[in-house]
Design a protein around this motif. Structure first.
Motif, mmCIF file in Angstrom:
data_model
loop_
_atom_site.group_PDB
_atom_site.id
_atom_site.type_symbol
_atom_site.label_atom_id
_atom_site.label_comp_id
_atom_site.label_asym_id
_atom_site.label_seq_id
_atom_site.Cartn_x
_atom_site.Cartn_y
_atom_site.Cartn_z
ATOM 1 N N ALA A 110 -8.209 -6.293 5.021
ATOM 2 C CA ALA A 110 -9.331 -6.902 4.310
ATOM 3 C C ALA A 110 -10.215 -7.711 5.243
ATOM 4 O O ALA A 110 -9.723 -8.418 6.128
ATOM 5 N N ARG A 115 -11.579 -9.962 0.778
ATOM 6 C CA ARG A 115 -10.269 -10.552 0.468
ATOM 7 C C ARG A 115 -10.173 -11.188 -0.919
ATOM 8 O O ARG A 115 -9.151 -10.994 -1.609
ATOM 9 N N ALA A 125 -1.629 -11.734 1.761
ATOM 10 C CA ALA A 125 -1.728 -11.607 3.212
ATOM 11 C C ALA A 125 -0.334 -11.591 3.825
ATOM 12 O O ALA A 125 0.524 -12.401 3.473
ATOM 13 N N THR A 259 -7.471 -9.141 7.795
ATOM 14 C CA THR A 259 -6.181 -9.585 7.270
ATOM 15 C C THR A 259 -5.426 -8.392 6.708
ATOM 16 O O THR A 259 -5.967 -7.628 5.901
#
Length: 284
Positions: A110, A115, A125, A259
Motif C-alpha cells: 500500500a 492505506r 501492516a 507498506t
C-alpha cells in the motif's frame, strides 16, 4: 462559468479483464499519472486475473489484479479514474477481488494514499518497503552465474521453500519478462536466485527482484552482479538495515516507501527471512 457535470457512478459489477483490455488498463493508469508500465501490465494479466468496472461510456473506471499461488493471493494495480475518486469504486472493486480470493491469505503493498482504505477492509501492516533507485556504483563480485533453462526446476523448488507456496505459473513466465536471471550455486545445488526486469518497454533501469538467498552476502552478490554498473531499482525491507545501508553506499537512493499489508495480519507462509526483495510489489 462552465460547471462540469458529475459523471454517473457505474453500477455494473466488476468483470474479468484480459490482454484485450491492456490498452484500457494503460489509459486508466495514465489518467492517474502512473507510469506507462506496459510490460508489467502484460505480465500481470498473464499470471493473474484482472478485474475492472466499466462506465456507461465503455471506459474502464476502476481496476485491480489478483494473483493467486497456493494459499496466498496478492492484490495489485488498484486504480480508480479521477472522475470517480471518492465515490466508492475503490472499495467496491476491492471487496469483489477479496471475495474472489476465497480462503487465501490476502496481501498487498500500500501507498500512504491507499492505506486508509485497506485498513477499513481489514488489512494490517506487517512490514515496510523502501524503494531504492539509482546508478549502482558497487563492484560486481562475479560469484553468481546466469541461469539456464535447466535451472528452472531448482529455482521452483527453492522459491516454494522460501515463499511457502507453489509459484510455478508465475516463475515459468519469468524468463519472458526478465532481462536476465542469475543464480548462486554451491555443491551443484542452486541456493539463491534473482532476476532483473523492466516494467516499461522504454525503461532505462532494471528492477531487481525477486532476490532469494541463504544470507545477505549472497543477496548482495546477486544484486551487484545483476546491476553490473547500471541503473537499478530494488525494493528492500527496512528490517534489513545493513542491506539498505549497503545499497545507499553504492549509489542508490530511497525514492518512495510502501507498506506490506495482510488481511487480519495473518503471517505469510515460508521462510521470509530468505526473501530479500519481491519479484514485484504486485506479486511479492
Amino acid at each position: 462559468m462552465t460547471i462540469r457535470p458529475v459523471d454517473q457512478v457505474p453500477t455494473t459489477d466488476p468483470r474479468p479483464l484480459s490482454l484485450v483490455d491492456l490498452t484500457a488498463c494503460l489509459e486508466l493508469a495514465d489518467n492517474r499519472e502512473w507510469p506507462y508500465e506496459d510490460r508489467k501490465w502484460d505480465f500481470l494479466l498473464r499470471v493473474g486475473q484482472g478485474y475492472g468496472i466499466v462506465d456507461a461510456a465503455g471506459k474502464l473506471a476502476a481496476s485491480a489484479v489478483l494473483t493467486r499461488f497456493g494459499g496466498v493471493a496478492a492484490i495489485s494495480m488498484v486504480l480508480v479514474a479521477d472522475r470517480y475518486e471518492g465515490r466508492g469504486l475503490g472499495k467496491r472493486i476491492m471487496r469483489h477481488v477479496m471475495g474472489e480470493a476465497g480462503d487465501s491469505v490476502v496481501t498487498l503493498y500500500a501507498t500512504d494514499k491507499g492505506r486508509p482504505l485497506y485498513e477499513k477492509l481489514g488489512f494490517q501492516a506487517v512490514s515496510g518497503c523502501e524503494v531504492l533507485l539509482g546508478g549502482f556504483t558497487g563492484t560486481a563480485p562475479h560469484t553468481t552465474r546466469l541461469a539456464t533453462a535447466d535451472d528452472l526446476p531448482a529455482i521452483l523448488r527453492l522459491d516454494a521453500e522460501v515463499l511457502g507456496v507453489d509459484r510455478t505459473h508465475v516463475l515459468a513466465r519469468l524468463p519472458e519478462y526478465a532481462d536476465r536471471i542469475r543464480v548462486v550455486e554451491r555443491g551443484g545445488a542452486v541456493t539463491g536466485y534473482a532476476a532483473a526486469s523492466r516494467a516499461m518497454s522504454t525503461q532505462d533501469y532494471a528492477q531487481v527482484g525477486p532476490v532469494v538467498a541463504d544470507d545477505e552476502a549472497d543477496a548482495r552478490a546477486l544484486i551487484a552482479d545483476l546491476a553490473a554498473g547500471g541503473r537499478i531499482r530494488v525494493d528492500l525491507d527496512p528490517r534489513q538495515p545493513d542491506l539498505l545501508a549497503w545499497g545507499k553506499e553504492n549509489g542508490l537512493e530511497v525514492v518512495f516507501q510502501a507498506t506490506s499489508m495482510v488481511v487480519d495480519g495473518t503471517p505469510l507462509p515460508g521462510d521470509r527471512t530468505r526473501l530479500f526483495a519481491p519479484l514485484l510489489q504486485a506479486i511479492g
